[in-house]
Design an enzyme around this catalytic site. Structure first.
Site: not given
Length: 445
Positions: A57, A60, A117
């Site tokens: 993640s 991102k 997230s």
């Protein structure tokens, strides 16, 4: 000065660091880590910083960079409404779980993506800003190339498992530094400790926020293949440092390692490279395939299920002796973390153009209720029963089943969609003990 080339230079630095910090062989094992000074870009410490790795993640951060660029260029605004598609709603957790058709402002979507997230919201942003998912992913790779992220390639905007989604600690530091320097107006998002969506409070996975003095961002990541990743920044006085820690075995370990790195960075005179510190841009990425950490991170030997929320493991053994300390006492990552007063209350987010609880409630799919069997449903099973017993007369009631002893174990198969349980299978003959089943799929983030 000539560019620092790998692997020799940074491997030598890693050995020196291990000697200086008194790391045990286990603690010094090579998972990537990097510490830089944000203002100058100077590398203060590096270990396998140019090695390919799965970002999870932390991807991102690139999604955010592309969206920030679109806002700066006037393509969209913070108040632009974007829509949850079927593709977005189908993403794996962690996610917000809004149903298709729900609209969100870009500002709220950024907060949900970076604090929660949320994998679904990363796709919502990609489709809303890029026009389509492929267009946005292409833009991610164009931006990466422009930033000089030569060891990175992005295959999706959320970091869910994909062999074509990879990066390096060096590239992540380049990206994070670019976000800090180019988009200071968005810095509050990264240091937000929690969101409030209606009556629900959603806390950040970054356990440095409100625990490590001076922490102000940025992003965590976890999938089984990558281990636990963290890009973290902190400032004290007029100095700001940035740490990248990849591939640790738990959320607690990544938090403590990042805290130790940043604490070392705040010692003004310290650098593993001394006066010859290279800049992060001068590091040269290695070619190759990222290692797969699945067996170590999510294997059967792990005592608890690995997940992004894992912050309960044993503390890291890594430590260092701070300048001026006497008696050989050492600082550990755990000792650097305290419960600080909340830096801000939970930041409100919502769906639609304005904050409205009714709109928030409507954004979630209605809970599925188990359908009760009706007489009509029961009658549907009669033909099947007649077919199973050719001697049965039409309309006759089924014969009573003979009494039977209760089986030793209840079958694990569940009733089918019609509500009729499948027929029992013949009892198998005893066999040698089968190997333990594979662990259930781990949550990803």
């Amino acid at each position: 000065m000539p560019s620092l080339r790998l692997p020799f230079s940074l491997n030598l630095g890693a050995l020196l660091l291990a000697a200086l910090l008194g790391l045990s062989p286990l603690a010094a094992r090579a998972t990537p880590s990097l510490l830089i000074d944000v203002d100058t870009g100077k590398v203060l410490m590096a270990e396998d910083a140019t090695k390919p790795w799965y970002p999870a993640s932390v991807t991102k951060l690139m999604t955010a960079y592309v969206v920030f660029s679109a806002i700066r260029d006037g393509r969209v605004t913070a108040d632009t409404l974007i829509t949850v598609s079927d593709v977005a709603a189908a993403q794996a957790p962690s996610k917000m779980g809004f149903k298709p058709g729900t609209q969100i402002t870009i500002d709220n979507a950024l907060k949900m993506m970076l604090i929660k997230s949320a994998n679904d919201i990363a796709v919502v942003l990609a489709e809303g800003v890029g026009g389509s998912l492929p267009n946005f992913v292409n833009e991610m790779n164009v931006k990466a190339s422009q930033l000089g992220m030569t060891g990175s390639h992005f295959a999706n905007p959320n970091g869910l498992p994909d062999p074509d989604n990879y990066t390096t600690a060096r590239d992540l530091a380049v990206l994070a530094r670019a976000i800090i320097l180019e988009f200071p107006e968005h810095e509050e998002i990264f240091r937000t400790p929690a969101l409030r969506l209606g009556n629900r409070v959603i806390r950040t996975y970054n356990k440095l926020i409100d625990r490590y003095p001076g922490a102000d961002g940025m992003k965590t990541g976890f999938i089984c293949a990558s281990g636990f990743n963290l890009v973290a920044s902190a400032h004290r006085g007029n100095r700001r440092v940035l740490a990248v820690v990849l591939g640790t075995s738990s959320g607690k370990e990544r938090t403590e390692q990042a805290a130790l790195l940043m604490e070392k960075g705040f010692q003004q005179s310290w650098s593993i490279f001394g006066k010859m510190s290279p800049t992060v841009d001068s590091l040269r990425n290695e070619a190759g395939t990222p290692p797969d950490m699945r067996a170590e991170i999510c294997g059967a030997k792990r005592k608890r299920v690995a997940s992004e929320a894992d912050d309960d493991s044993e503390p890291s053994a890594t430590s260092f002796a701070a300048a001026g300390m006497n008696g050989g006492a050492k600082i550990t990552g755990a000792s650097l973390l305290v419960n600080l007063p909340p830096s801000m209350p939970p930041v409100p987010v919502w769906v639609g153009p304005v904050n409205d609880q009714a709109a928030i409630d409507a954004a979630y799919p209605a809970p599925q209720q188990k359908k009760a069997r009706t007489a009509k449903d029961k009658s549907k099973s009669a033909p099947a029963a007649a077919a199973a017993d050719p001697k049965a007369k039409p309309g006759a009631k089924p014969a009573a089943k003979p009494a039977a002893s209760k089986p030793a174990a209840k079958p694990t198969t569940s009733a089918d969609a019609s509500g009729t349980a499948p027929a029992a299978k013949p009892k198998p003959k005893p066999a040698a003990a089968a190997p333990a089943p594979a662990p259930a799929p781990r949550p990803v983030n």
